[in-house]
Enzyme design. Structure first.
Site, PDB file in Angstrom:
ATOM      1  N   SER A   1     -54.958  -1.834  62.116  1.00 35.94           N
ATOM      2  CA  SER A   1     -54.011  -2.963  62.064  1.00 35.94           C
ATOM      3  C   SER A   1     -53.849  -3.669  63.401  1.00 35.94           C
ATOM      4  O   SER A   1     -52.976  -4.529  63.537  1.00 35.94           O
ATOM      5  CB  SER A   1     -52.642  -2.457  61.609  1.00 35.94           C
TER       6      SER A   1
ATOM      7  N   THR B   1     -54.143  -1.675  66.533  1.00 35.73           N
ATOM      8  CA  THR B   1     -53.660  -0.645  67.456  1.00 35.73           C
ATOM      9  C   THR B   1     -54.273  -0.822  68.847  1.00 35.73           C
ATOM     10  O   THR B   1     -53.561  -0.789  69.857  1.00 35.73           O
ATOM     11  CB  THR B   1     -54.069   0.752  66.924  1.00 35.73           C
TER      12      THR B   1
ATOM     13  N   HIS C   1     -49.561   6.754  64.223  1.00 35.85           N
ATOM     14  CA  HIS C   1     -49.706   6.135  62.898  1.00 35.85           C
ATOM     15  C   HIS C   1     -48.686   6.744  61.919  1.00 35.85           C
ATOM     16  O   HIS C   1     -48.736   6.459  60.731  1.00 35.85           O
ATOM     17  CB  HIS C   1     -51.111   6.375  62.339  1.00 35.85           C
TER      18      HIS C   1
ATOM     19  N   SER D   1     -61.604  -3.734  57.399  1.00 31.99           N
ATOM     20  CA  SER D   1     -61.816  -3.179  58.739  1.00 31.99           C
ATOM     21  C   SER D   1     -62.104  -1.674  58.645  1.00 31.99           C
ATOM     22  O   SER D   1     -63.001  -1.152  59.317  1.00 31.99           O
ATOM     23  CB  SER D   1     -60.569  -3.439  59.597  1.00 31.99           C
TER      24      SER D   1
ATOM     25  N   TYR E   1     -50.273  -8.753  63.185  1.00 30.33           N
ATOM     26  CA  TYR E   1     -51.586  -9.092  63.747  1.00 30.33           C
ATOM     27  C   TYR E   1     -51.853 -10.591  63.581  1.00 30.33           C
ATOM     28  O   TYR E   1     -52.313 -11.265  64.494  1.00 30.33           O
ATOM     29  CB  TYR E   1     -52.653  -8.266  63.026  1.00 30.33           C
TER      30      TYR E   1
ATOM     31  N   LYS F   1     -64.879  -7.997  64.365  1.00 31.55           N
ATOM     32  CA  LYS F   1     -64.695  -9.452  64.349  1.00 31.55           C
ATOM     33  C   LYS F   1     -63.302  -9.874  64.807  1.00 31.55           C
ATOM     34  O   LYS F   1     -63.124 -10.914  65.419  1.00 31.55           O
ATOM     35  CB  LYS F   1     -64.864  -9.960  62.916  1.00 31.55           C
TER      36      LYS F   1
HETATM   37  N1  LIG Z   1     -58.442  -7.045  71.567  1.00 32.32           N
HETATM   38  C1  LIG Z   1     -58.459  -7.246  70.262  1.00 32.32           C
HETATM   39  N2  LIG Z   1     -57.997  -8.404  69.750  1.00 32.32           N
HETATM   40  C2  LIG Z   1     -58.004  -8.626  68.416  1.00 32.32           C
HETATM   41  N3  LIG Z   1     -58.465  -7.740  67.504  1.00 32.32           N
HETATM   42  C3  LIG Z   1     -58.930  -6.570  67.975  1.00 32.32           C
HETATM   43  C4  LIG Z   1     -58.938  -6.273  69.359  1.00 32.32           C
HETATM   44  N4  LIG Z   1     -59.471  -5.028  69.509  1.00 32.32           N
HETATM   45  C5  LIG Z   1     -59.784  -4.580  68.296  1.00 32.32           C
HETATM   46  N5  LIG Z   1     -59.468  -5.508  67.361  1.00 32.32           N
HETATM   47  C6  LIG Z   1     -59.676  -5.436  65.918  1.00 32.32           C
HETATM   48  O1  LIG Z   1     -58.719  -4.525  65.362  1.00 32.32           O
HETATM   49  C7  LIG Z   1     -59.328  -3.789  64.288  1.00 32.32           C
HETATM   50  C8  LIG Z   1     -59.316  -2.313  64.623  1.00 32.32           C
HETATM   51  O2  LIG Z   1     -57.998  -1.884  64.389  1.00 32.32           O
HETATM   52  P1  LIG Z   1     -57.277  -0.759  65.266  1.00 32.32           P
HETATM   53  O3  LIG Z   1     -57.416  -1.077  66.688  1.00 32.32           O
HETATM   54  O4  LIG Z   1     -55.905  -0.629  64.715  1.00 32.32           O
HETATM   55  O5  LIG Z   1     -58.129   0.536  64.909  1.00 32.32           O
HETATM   56  S1  LIG Z   1     -57.592   2.031  65.080  1.00 32.32           S
HETATM   57  O6  LIG Z   1     -56.557   2.247  64.050  1.00 32.32           O
HETATM   58  O7  LIG Z   1     -57.090   2.189  66.433  1.00 32.32           O
HETATM   59  O8  LIG Z   1     -58.775   2.870  64.817  1.00 32.32           O
HETATM   60  C9  LIG Z   1     -60.733  -4.335  64.147  1.00 32.32           C
HETATM   61  O9  LIG Z   1     -60.610  -5.413  63.217  1.00 32.32           O
HETATM   62  P2  LIG Z   1     -61.839  -5.953  62.326  1.00 32.32           P
HETATM   63  O10 LIG Z   1     -62.674  -6.754  63.255  1.00 32.32           O
HETATM   64  O11 LIG Z   1     -61.220  -6.810  61.263  1.00 32.32           O
HETATM   65  O12 LIG Z   1     -62.555  -4.764  61.773  1.00 32.32           O
HETATM   66  C10 LIG Z   1     -61.022  -4.837  65.537  1.00 32.32           C
HETATM   67  O13 LIG Z   1     -62.056  -5.790  65.606  1.00 32.32           O
END
Ligand SMILES: Nc1ncnc2c1ncn2[C@@H]1O[C@H](COP(=O)(O)OS(=O)(=O)O)[C@@H](OP(=O)(O)O)[C@H]1O
Length: 315
Positions: free
Chosen positions: A61, A63, A127, A157, A215, A282
């Site tokens: 989400s 994180t 979480h 994701s 988000y 992405k």
């Molecule tokens: N800096 C930054 N900015 C915007 N989005 C980001 C960023 N870092 C990670 N992501 C996107 O967040 C998704 C991974 O979620 P989490 O970080 O919650 O993963 S986890 O629960 O810690 O494993 C995953 O989303 P999706 O691309 O839709 O798969 C990541 O690409």
């Protein structure tokens, strides 16, 4: 059936996830057994400090992003020199800097190195749903930030993450299994809706203690949301910082593109051996439209209406 005798709560092995791994229900949420042990350890051993900051989220989400942004905000007052290359986010992944509370590696240690933010304020992530988190916080008034994300994008994701982690092709059959799990509520840390609602209600009851972020709003209006986060954490941007572009610098440092370009995030692994690069993909809002069928979409929409209707929370 499994009975956890070390607690007044029962934990049952009732279900298996789509990979056949057993999940146990504890305080209304589903955990793999080793995570459940870590949650119990957290309840028994964690010694909260009033200034602790907890970053909560459902898996996938945002994180990693929330951790990076918070580290960058706090780092403003901790930086000993101005050399940007010394910034902790350049040498470690946000998950390496901000540990999960439910992590046996930390909580079983006799002299726990709980966090790199060991001086006040300490930073942790989780979480767990709010009621389970609060039990371990033992009445401590520390601040909690929750990052929520649209369930459909979380599903997509998670699909890609699981497949990369398992080194298998992202097949429709795996997506369909994850979809069924999401709908039934039997997911790691799920039901998704209950977890999100716990923080939503917590933020309405005590907005000075629980900040509810989305988000999608972070993507839509990052400048305003980062200022909101800084104010909640008690470290608002000064006029001088605003004028010098400090908000934009933090947003750039923590952007998906900047973070995923760093060597540590290209080649490093976390304590469980997961490649850091898997945490970056992405980062788009609405990617689910490329993957879910209209039937899947309407089933999730019906569940959202059933579970969240009347709560004031919408995706
Ligand atoms: N800096 C930054 N900015 C915007 N989005 C980001 C960023 N870092 C990670 N992501 C996107 O967040 C998704 C991974 O979620 P989490 O970080 O919650 O993963 S986890 O629960 O810690 O494993 C995953 O989303 P999706 O691309 O839709 O798969 C990541 O690409």
């Amino acid at each position: 059936m499994f009975y956890y005798s070390g607690s007044h709560q029962e934990a049952h092995y009732l279900y298996k996830d789509f990979q056949g791994r057993r999940l146990c229900k504890y305080q209304g949420s589903w955990y793999y057994y080793n995570t459940l042990q870590a949650v119990i350890n957290f309840h028994n051993n964690f010694q909260p400090q009033e200034t602790d900051i907890i970053l909560a989220s459902s898996p996938k989400s945002g994180t990693t992003w929330l951790k990076a942004l918070t580290v960058a905000l706090l780092e403003r007052s901790k930086q000993q020199d101005d050399d940007p290359l010394n910034h902790p986010l350049r040498s470690d992944n946000p998950h390496g800097i901000v540990p999960f509370l439910e992590n046996n590696l930390y909580l079983k240690s006799s002299t726990p190195d709980l966090t790199k933010y060991s001086s006040s304020p300490r930073l942790f992530a989780t979480h767990m749903p709010l009621h389970t988190l609060k039990e371990g916080l033992k009445g401590s008034p520390c601040k909690i930030v929750f990052m929520c994300r649209n369930a459909k994008d979380v599903l997509i994701s998670m699909w890609y993450f699981v497949c990369k982690y398992q080194r298998v092709e992202a097949s429709r059959s795996i997506l369909e299994s994850l979809f069924e799990s999401l709908c039934s509520g039997v997911t790691f840390y799920g039901p998704f809706w209950d977890q999100v609602l716990s923080y939503w209600r917590g933020s309405l009851e005590d907005p000075s203690r629980v900040l509810f972020m989305k988000y999608e709003e972070m993507k839509e209006e990052p400048y305003a949301q980062l200022k909101r986060l800084a104010e909640f954490l008690g470290c608002p941007f000064t006029e001088e910082e605003l004028e010098s572009g400090s908000v934009d610098m933090i947003l750039e440092l923590c952007s998906l593109r900047s973070l995923s370009d760093l060597e540590i995030n290209k080649s490093g692994k976390n304590v469980n051996g997961v490649d850091y690069k898997f945490y970056f993909r992405k980062g788009e809002v609405g990617d689910w439209k490329n993957h879910l069928t209209p039937e899947m979409e309407s089933r999730i929409d019906m569940i959202i209406e059933e579970k969240l209707g009347g709560s004031g929370l919408s995706f």
